[in-house]
Every structure is written in structure tokens, then in C-alpha cells.
Scaffold this active site. Structure first.
Site, PDB file in Angstrom:
ATOM      1  N   HIS A   1       0.811  -1.220   0.000  1.00 15.48           N
ATOM      2  CA  HIS A   1       0.000   0.000   0.000  1.00 15.48           C
ATOM      3  C   HIS A   1       0.844   1.271   0.000  1.00 15.48           C
ATOM      4  O   HIS A   1       1.640   1.487   0.921  1.00 15.48           O
ATOM      5  CB  HIS A   1      -0.915   0.016   1.225  1.00 15.48           C
ATOM      6  CG  HIS A   1      -1.992   1.057   1.149  1.00 15.48           C
ATOM      7  ND1 HIS A   1      -3.205   0.818   0.542  1.00 15.48           N
ATOM      8  CD2 HIS A   1      -2.036   2.352   1.561  1.00 15.48           C
ATOM      9  CE1 HIS A   1      -3.951   1.910   0.599  1.00 15.48           C
ATOM     10  NE2 HIS A   1      -3.267   2.853   1.210  1.00 15.48           N
TER      11      HIS A   1
ATOM     12  N   ASP B   1       0.309   5.587  -1.081  1.00 16.31           N
ATOM     13  CA  ASP B   1      -0.648   6.618  -1.507  1.00 16.31           C
ATOM     14  C   ASP B   1      -0.010   7.740  -2.326  1.00 16.31           C
ATOM     15  O   ASP B   1      -0.464   8.895  -2.270  1.00 16.31           O
ATOM     16  CB  ASP B   1      -1.339   7.224  -0.273  1.00 16.31           C
ATOM     17  CG  ASP B   1      -2.509   6.386   0.195  1.00 16.31           C
ATOM     18  OD1 ASP B   1      -2.451   5.829   1.305  1.00 16.31           O
ATOM     19  OD2 ASP B   1      -3.485   6.276  -0.581  1.00 16.31           O
TER      20      ASP B   1
ATOM     21  N   GLU C   1      -9.091   1.882  -2.728  1.00 20.85           N
ATOM     22  CA  GLU C   1      -9.136   1.927  -1.266  1.00 20.85           C
ATOM     23  C   GLU C   1     -10.491   2.459  -0.810  1.00 20.85           C
ATOM     24  O   GLU C   1     -10.661   3.641  -0.527  1.00 20.85           O
ATOM     25  CB  GLU C   1      -7.999   2.787  -0.707  1.00 20.85           C
ATOM     26  CG  GLU C   1      -7.890   2.665   0.807  1.00 20.85           C
ATOM     27  CD  GLU C   1      -6.723   3.449   1.397  1.00 20.85           C
ATOM     28  OE1 GLU C   1      -6.118   4.267   0.683  1.00 20.85           O
ATOM     29  OE2 GLU C   1      -6.432   3.251   2.585  1.00 20.85           O
TER      30      GLU C   1
ATOM     31  N   HIS D   1     -13.024   2.440   3.272  1.00 19.64           N
ATOM     32  CA  HIS D   1     -11.997   3.248   3.911  1.00 19.64           C
ATOM     33  C   HIS D   1     -12.559   3.622   5.278  1.00 19.64           C
ATOM     34  O   HIS D   1     -13.121   2.750   5.961  1.00 19.64           O
ATOM     35  CB  HIS D   1     -11.607   4.466   3.071  1.00 19.64           C
ATOM     36  CG  HIS D   1     -10.380   5.162   3.571  1.00 19.64           C
ATOM     37  ND1 HIS D   1     -10.436   6.370   4.251  1.00 19.64           N
ATOM     38  CD2 HIS D   1      -9.075   4.821   3.534  1.00 19.64           C
ATOM     39  CE1 HIS D   1      -9.220   6.724   4.606  1.00 19.64           C
ATOM     40  NE2 HIS D   1      -8.369   5.809   4.170  1.00 19.64           N
TER      41      HIS D   1
ATOM     42  N   HIS E   1      -9.027  -1.390   7.005  1.00 17.89           N
ATOM     43  CA  HIS E   1     -10.047  -0.347   7.227  1.00 17.89           C
ATOM     44  C   HIS E   1     -11.447  -0.898   7.485  1.00 17.89           C
ATOM     45  O   HIS E   1     -12.330  -0.137   7.866  1.00 17.89           O
ATOM     46  CB  HIS E   1     -10.147   0.643   6.053  1.00 17.89           C
ATOM     47  CG  HIS E   1      -9.039   1.655   6.014  1.00 17.89           C
ATOM     48  ND1 HIS E   1      -8.984   2.747   6.839  1.00 17.89           N
ATOM     49  CD2 HIS E   1      -7.945   1.729   5.224  1.00 17.89           C
ATOM     50  CE1 HIS E   1      -7.891   3.456   6.561  1.00 17.89           C
ATOM     51  NE2 HIS E   1      -7.240   2.858   5.593  1.00 17.89           N
TER      52      HIS E   1
ATOM     53  N   HIS F   1      -2.589  -3.130   4.596  1.00 18.19           N
ATOM     54  CA  HIS F   1      -1.769  -2.241   5.428  1.00 18.19           C
ATOM     55  C   HIS F   1      -2.377  -2.164   6.825  1.00 18.19           C
ATOM     56  O   HIS F   1      -2.982  -1.171   7.215  1.00 18.19           O
ATOM     57  CB  HIS F   1      -1.565  -0.852   4.801  1.00 18.19           C
ATOM     58  CG  HIS F   1      -2.813  -0.091   4.434  1.00 18.19           C
ATOM     59  ND1 HIS F   1      -3.809  -0.592   3.635  1.00 18.19           N
ATOM     60  CD2 HIS F   1      -3.200   1.169   4.765  1.00 18.19           C
ATOM     61  CE1 HIS F   1      -4.764   0.322   3.497  1.00 18.19           C
ATOM     62  NE2 HIS F   1      -4.432   1.399   4.178  1.00 18.19           N
TER      63      HIS F   1
ATOM     64  N   ASP G   1       2.235   1.849   3.813  1.00 15.79           N
ATOM     65  CA  ASP G   1       1.315   2.988   3.970  1.00 15.79           C
ATOM     66  C   ASP G   1       2.031   4.329   3.816  1.00 15.79           C
ATOM     67  O   ASP G   1       1.556   5.371   4.312  1.00 15.79           O
ATOM     68  CB  ASP G   1       0.589   2.928   5.322  1.00 15.79           C
ATOM     69  CG  ASP G   1      -0.747   3.666   5.314  1.00 15.79           C
ATOM     70  OD1 ASP G   1      -1.347   3.813   6.398  1.00 15.79           O
ATOM     71  OD2 ASP G   1      -1.182   4.124   4.225  1.00 15.79           O
TER      72      ASP G   1
END
Lengths: 346, 440
Positions: free
Chosen positions: B57, B59, B159, B186, B232, B253, B322
Site C-alpha cells: 500500500h 498513496d 481503497e 476506507h 479499514h 496495510h 502505507d
């Protein structure tokens, strides 16, 4: 028709699948589907070599869920091709169309009908291209935040952009870069002229007829026909009675009159077939459904069209346009993409 | 037994010791440690060169959106400032495959989440095709080939189920665009799955954390060959998915709840279910999930690895850093170049080469292969046409377009006749609203 595929520019069967069956394709048999212009036996009888299936969602979805609904229409077209692999071959290029024809299948392409499906996003345009979409009709019957539709010419809607906004021009440039056909059916006359000037590739009218024969604002005036000829594009004639005779009734002969007129004004090299089957409620006597299109071909031959001219109208013109659009894309391969993700209009 | 010392100055301190047996012993010990440390360094490099990392993961796509509005022409991905990720640091960190998240904010749910997700997918696709160091991959075979070709493979993950707007066709189209994993939520519930977070007060339900439609989403993901990601999601949702999924699932993650009791982490009972499912937990490196505090170090992170290994085995573990999705990372793990320091600590804690090869990449490959196998086994299953009941979607942006009359006006005619289509939509909306009022 055995030498050249009949390539039709616009069919709304996917809209019928949505509105009649909620896209429950598993519950529909296209072999026996009764109350549509299009089904598999009719496609076979009509010698349909290639079809641009419309991924259309109504203008009411603009500013709501147009993007998701459009993805659902793109999905139903893919599933239709997967469900009947012996009939349909999903296609995304001029070569694919020729390959499908050799295999006696109907090449199936996707056209998104209406810029509102993009929600003013070039990222959406690009991902839809990736999903196989090969033309975008810039508007349906509503303005978008970046381009005006044909209703502006009727006076029933105000012009918002006097044609294309500056973002609209970026959309055109990105479509050229991607190799997506620009479809000018449903746009205002100002948009037609601006795009014909701007576009580096030839453009199409996927389902529009001749204004001089029937002065409906969905049709194409003579000066634009001439510009389409200069830029080597294509006008694919719509069979809807209201655009053929400007009245509720029409005949096959009336449709042939449009073909004759366009040939006279701008040449046989810009003509194609864009029946608009299953998108309209009234079609001419003699052309009641997609199985009848060979009769129109016979009528053209009867009127003195040469074999070459007929083959051009059937498919060679569209193949030429598509190849040229692909060439323009290949030349642009190294250009950076336009990155704007939002229109600037408030 | 390897003794690795990370402090070079201890060697210098050793040289100044008294002239005694202890001094000589200490010198020998220190020199030995130093040599072992140097060879330990080359061991980590060698290990990670043979088994370069697949990370679950990152971003970066979100940072490109926030900082640059997805304008790739404004940045050079070889070297980026103000973020923890770029190509140079990927290489230094021996990252061979990165799953990039195409996350869009929960605030977009019931608005333009679908369009925003398409734009994030677009930026990852562009990034991974415009840089020749990257290669977009969509299968195990392509991933393996990319390693042989010396490329950094890009995988795309969604996500949050809010990206699909409760639409299976949208899910299918995302798959076609290359998405190979989806986190079901999420930090917001969707109409069909529950988040571990209460931050957004939407779609609250009792005892229905994964609805019937949610189960259909999982089934369709299994059919497509899309990895189900439970990071999540609420524990109840995770448990329901672990029962229902035919394929192994991942936590892309998340870390161990027993080590740090944050609701984003995974409790032991779920880890045991994950073991039965043959899935994967990819340990999150963010301080808040590692130490439950603002600060952490590599040892804290390694504690998670040790604990999970003891409970369910090293074959269930991966790494999901992450980076770019969180702001504070442990000392020594500040950015994507620092993964070797973590591996070094695990080596120091007697993790075997085989175990680390699993953590670094083989466990993920095994899971991804099994997901593909399940897809192949389900190949005769038709695409699902299930639609979420309108009242469950509860989305004011969602239009009903069904028409009662098969012969009613259609696309071109509606452009001329003003009455037909809008009137039918109004009727449908009124009928729908009246149903809602009756239910309430």
C-alpha cells in the site's frame, strides 16, 4: 455486401436493454427478442458487418450519476459480446473490423453518446478509451460545461459557450491524441464548424442526415457537408422519420434521397449508414428494422450508384476515417497529455 | 548465531579500552561484530536483490492529486521533495512491486467518487507508462516478468468500496482498467460493508456489517480475480468476508492489535481466521498503528512481525508500508528507501532467509496466484447482475431510469419531445420517495 462490411454508426440496443430489462442480460435471449429493431436473426439478415453500439445515458444524469451509469452501459455492451461470441466480436480498431468481417461476425464497437458522460474530466475520457470506447458524441440534447448542443440552434436553449469553451478545445485535442473519433451528431452548428477547424483528424456524424432535404436542426447543412468532404470525414445517415422527411412518416426512397443529396453536394466519399435503430420510435416503411438495410443498398444501386460508391458508403469511408484517426494518434504518441481535471467554468 | 551491531562508534570505543585481556576480548568481539555487520549489510542487500519487496500500500497517487492536481508534467518522479516516495528511493529500498492505491476521499461518497476514482486510476496508469522504470502489471506472470526485466511493477488497488457506488458493472470496469485489489471500505461505511472507523456517520446498521449485496460484491471479486482487501473494515465485516470469500484475502496495510490496540489493527481471532483462509497480513509501518503513540522505532515494528509469526506463521505476513497515506513513520523507516533496515532487524532476530523471502514477496505471490486460480475455477459463472436495492443505496445522486412502457420515447425522440422522459423520471422519483416515507 459480401465484399465490404456494412458498418452502422449508431444503434441504441443497449438503451433498450437498460430501459426494458434493467441490463439483466442473463434473462434476455437476443435470438428471440421480439419488440426491438435489433436482434440476432435480424442482424444476420441485414448483413450487419460492424456496429457502433451507443453507451447512452439521459441528460438528466448530468451532475448526478452520469459517469457510473455510462460505465454500466459500457459494461452491458461488453457482456453482450461475451454472451454471444459466435455473433459479436468486440472491436476497437479498423483492423478489428476487417478481422471480424473475415470471420463472419459483427464487429462491435462502443460510442459514448453525450459529453455529459465525462463529467468534464479528461481522466474519465482516457479511462473510457481504455475500456474500448472509440467515439464520443460531444453532446446529446443538453449543453455540457464545455460545449453547446443542437437545441441552441432551435432557440429553445441559450448558447453557453458559443460553440466550444477553451476546455472543450482541450477535449478535442485530447481525443485526437488518444485516437478517439469525434462525433458531431447532436451538436450545434457553431460546434460543427469549430471542430472541423480545430481537429487534426477527420470527424464523424454517427447518425445525422441532410438539412437541405429535411431542415431539422439535427441534420447537417450543405456548407458543413462540404467541409466534411474537405477534411475527409463521414456523415452516417440517420433513418428516423422526423429527420428524413421532417414528418411522422417516411419511406426507404426518402432515405435514399439523403444519400443522393450528400453525394451530389460533397461526394460519395463522405457517406455512411447511421440508422439510429432502437433509439427512435418511427422508422421508414421498408426499413422497419435492421434486417431491411440491404433493401436500401439495392435502391442505391438502382439509382445508378456504382459498386465502388456503394462499398464506400457501406464501410470503406468509415474504415478510411478510422485509419486516419489512428494515424493521427500514432503521430501524437510522444506528446504529453493535457492534465486538467476540472473545467474552469463556474 | 549472528550478532549484528548497528553502532559504528562502539568500534571506536573498543579501541580505547584498557590494555587487558578484556580489551583484547572486546576488540576481537567488536571487530568480529563489525565484520559480521558488514557482511550482514551485504546479506540484506543480497537477500533483497534476490527477493525484492512487494509492498501492499502506497498513496503516492493521492499526493500527486493533492500537491499537483495530477499534473505529472510538473514533477519528476525520479526525485520528489516533501514526500517519502520516488523512483530513486524505491530502488534504494529494493522495492520491485508497489500496489498503488487509487484512493478518493470518503466525502465523495454519494457525490463524484466514481469519476474521481477513474482519475486516480488514470494518473497511476500514466505514471506507470510514462516512466520506463515502471511497468503496469495485472497478473502474477506479468509481475514475475517485470522483475526479470528490471522494472518496478505497479499494481492498482482501490481503497474503499465507496469508489464503486454500489455498482457491480463499475467494479467490472475498474477491473478492466487494471485494478487488482479493492479495500471494501476506507474510514466510512458503504451501503453494504462496515468500516472500523466511526468518523463518517453514514450507512449505520445493526448486525448487518456485510449485507447480502456486500456478499455479492465479494463473490464478484472472486469471480473476476480481484483481491479482497480488509484493511479499514470493521472486525465484523472482516469476519464475514473471511467466511464468505472463496479466495484468500489480504489486509494490505494493517498491523497486530495485540501489540498496539488500535481499531485499524487486526485482533488475534481474525488473524487465526486469516490463517485458515491462507490470506496475508501486510504490516503497516505508520507510528500510530505500530506503537499506538506518536513515535516508534524499528524494534517496535519488528515486534509485530515476531508476534504474528508466533501466532499464525511467517507465511501469513507481508509488508504494507502505507507511505504517503500517513505522516509519521518510525525512526529509521522514514521513507521507501529504508525497508532494508527493517529486514536487517528481522535477520538479527533470527528470521530465516526462507521466512524473509516469504515476507518480502513469495507470500503475496502465493495469495495472488490462488486468487487467479479461483477466478479460473469460476470461469463458467456469469457476471453478476444483482443490483443494490434502491433504499439501501440511499443516494440522492442516484437516478432511476427504468421505464414501465417498452414502446415509450427513446433517446433521439426525447431530444425533440420535451414531455416523455422527464415526466417518467419525475413519476419514478415520486413513487420511490413515497416508498421511503412508507418505510419510515
Amino acid at each position: 455486401m459480401s465484399e465490404t462490411p456494412l458498418i452502422d454508426g449508431h444503434n441504441d440496443l443497449p438503451w433498450q436493454l437498460l430501459s426494458q430489462f434493467n441490463n439483466q442480460l442473463n434473462k434476455v435471449d437476443l435470438n428471440t427478442l421480439a419488440n426491438t429493431h435489433t436482434n440476432i436473426p435480424k442482424i444476420k439478415d441485414g448483413r450487419l458487418g460492424a456496429q457502433f453500439w451507443a453507451a447512452y445515458v439521459p441528460c438528466d444524469t448530468q451532475y448526478k450519476d452520469a459517469v457510473r451509469q455510462t460505465l454500466e452501459q459500457i459494461d452491458v455492451i461488453h457482456r453482450m459480446c461475451q454472451k454471444y461470441p459466435e455473433i459479436f466480436m468486440f472491436a476497437t480498431s479498423s483492423q478489428d473490423i476487417l478481422d471480424a468481417f473475415k470471420m463472419n461476425k459483427t464487429a462491435s464497437l462502443i460510442g459514448v453518446e453525450g459529453g455529459h458522460s465525462l463529467d468534464s474530466s479528461l481522466g474519465t475520457l482516457r479511462t473510457m478509451y481504455q475500456l474500448g470506447v472509440r467515439y464520443l458524441t460531444l453532446t446529446h440534447s443538453c449543453n455540457t460545461p464545455w460545449v453547446d448542443n443542437w437545441l441552441v440552434d432551435t432557440g429553445s436553449e441559450p448558447s453557453e459557450h458559443k460553440g466550444l469553451s477553451s476546455f472543450g478545445k482541450q477535449v478535442i485535442a485530447e481525443m485526437n491524441r488518444l485516437g478517439m473519433l469525434i462525433d458531431l451528431a447532436h451538436v450545434s452548428e457553431e460546434v460543427m464548424n469549430q471542430v472541423l477547424t480545430l481537429s487534426k483528424a477527420p470527424v464523424i456524424f454517427s447518425h445525422s442526415s441532410a438539412y437541405t432535404i429535411c431542415p431539422h436542426k439535427r441534420n447537417v447543412p450543405d456548407d458543413v457537408l462540404r467541409r466534411v468532404n474537405e477534411t475527409k470525414g463521414i456523415v452516417m445517415v440517420n433513418f428516423y422519420n422526423d429527420y428524413v422527411t421532417c414528418s411522422n412518416t417516411a419511406s426507404l426512397s426518402d432515405v435514399a434521397d439523403h444519400f443522393d443529396h450528400i453525394k451530389k453536394v460533397a461526394g460519395a466519399d463522405i457517406i455512411g449508414f447511421g440508422g439510429d435503430y432502437d433509439g427512435v420510435p418511427r422508422v421508414p416503411e421498408g426499413l422497419e428494422d435492421v434486417s431491411k438495410v440491404p433493401n436500401l443498398v439495392a435502391e442505391l444501386l438502382k439509382r445508378g450508384w456504382t459498386d465502388e460508391e456503394v462499398k464506400a458508403a457501406l464501410g470503406n469511408n468509415l474504415l478510411r476515417v478510422m485509419s486516419e484517426v489512428e494515424k493521427v494518434r500514432n503521430k501524437c504518441t510522444h506528446a504529453r497529455t493535457q492534465i486538467h481535471t476540472h473545467t474552469q467554468i463556474t | 548465531m549472528r550478532v549484528l551491531r548497528s553502532d559504528m562508534s562502539s568500534w571506536k570505543r573498543g579501541k580505547r579500552a584498557s590494555h587487558s585481556f578484556w580489551k583484547q576480548s572486546i576488540e576481537a568481539l567488536v571487530v568480529f561484530s563489525l565484520c559480521v555487520k558488514i557482511s550482514g549489510c551485504s546479506d540484506v542487500d543480497e537477500l533483497m536483490s534476490t527477493y525484492p519487496l512487494i509492498d501492499g500500500h502506497n498513496d503516492l497517487a493521492l499526493q500527486l492529486r493533492i500537491r499537483h492536481n495530477n499534473c505529472l508534467s510538473q514533477v519528476d518522479l525520479h526525485n520528489l521533495s516533501k514526500v517519502s516516495t520516488d523512483i530513486s528511493r524505491f530502488k534504494a529500498g529494493h522495492v520491485q512491486t508497489q500496489m498503488f492505491a487509487v484512493y478518493v476521499l470518503c466525502g465523495a461518497q454519494q457525490k463524484d467518487a466514481v469519476r474521481l476514482t477513474l482519475e486516480q486510476i488514470d494518473v497511476v496508469r500514466r505514471m506507470c507508462t510514462e516512466y520506463q522504470e515502471f511497468e503496469l502489471v495485472t497478473s502474477v506472470q506479468e509481475l514475475k516478468d517485470s522483475k526479470d526485466n528490471g522494472k518496478i511493477a505497479c499494481l492498482i488497488s482501490i481503497e474503499g468500496g465507496h469508489s464503486i457506488d454500489s455498482s457491480l458493472p463499475a467494479l467490472r470496469m475498474f477491473y478492466q482498467l487494471g485494478v487488482r485489489s479493492m479495500g471494501l471500505t476506507h474510514s466510512c461505511n458503504t451501503p453494504w460493508a462496515e468500516s472500523s472507523s466511526n468518523f463518517y456517520p453514514v450507512y449505520k446498521r445493526e448486525n448487518n456489517s456485510l449485507t447480502s449485496f456486500g456478499k455479492v460484491v465479494v463473490e464478484e471479486m472472486n469471480r473476476l480475480g480481484m483481491i479482497v482487501d480488509l484493511s479499514h473494515t470493521s472486525w465484523n465485516t472482516s469476519s464475514a468476508v473471511l467466511s464468505h470469500s472463496k479466495a484468500p484475502v489480504i489486509f494490505s496495510h494493517s498491523s497486530s492489535y495485540s501489540i498496539c490496540n488500535h481499531s485499524r489493527n487486526v485482533p488475534d481471532n481474525l488473524l487465526l481466521e486469516l490463517k485458515k483462509n491462507q490470506g496475508l497480513i501486510m504490516v503497516n509501518l505508520h507510528n500510530t498503528f505500530v506503537s499506538c503513540r506518536d513515535e516508534a522505532n524499528i524494534s517496535h515494528v519488528a515486534d509485530h512481525f515476531d508476534y504474528i509469526r508466533k501466532l499464525i506463521g511467517a507465511e501469513s505476513i507481508g509488508i504494507g508500508g502505507d507511505y504517503e497515506g500517513a505522516t509519521s513513520f518510525p525512526h529509521g523507516l522514514e521513507d521507501v528507501s529504508k525497508y532494508p533496515a527493517l529486514i536487517q532487524e528481522l535477520l538479527r532476530r533470527n528470521w530465516t532467509e526462507n521466512e524473509l523471502a516469504g515476507v518480502l514477496r513469495n507470500n503475496f505471490l502465493r495469495v495472488f496466484e490462488q486468487v487467479e486460480r479461483v477466478r479460473d475455477q469460476l470461469s463458467s459463472k456469469l457476471p453478476s447482475e444483482v443490483q443494490i436495492p434502491f433504499e439501501e443505496a440511499h443516494n440522492p445522486c442516484r437516478l432511476i431510469l427504468k421505464r414501465p412502457d417498452p414502446r415509450s420515447p427513446s433517446s433521439d425522440q426525447s431530444s425533440g419531445a420535451e414531455g416523455g422522459l422527464p415526466a417518467l423520471l419525475i413519476l419514478a422519483t415520486v413513487l420511490m420517495l413515497s416508498r421511503i416515507f412508507l418505510i419510515e
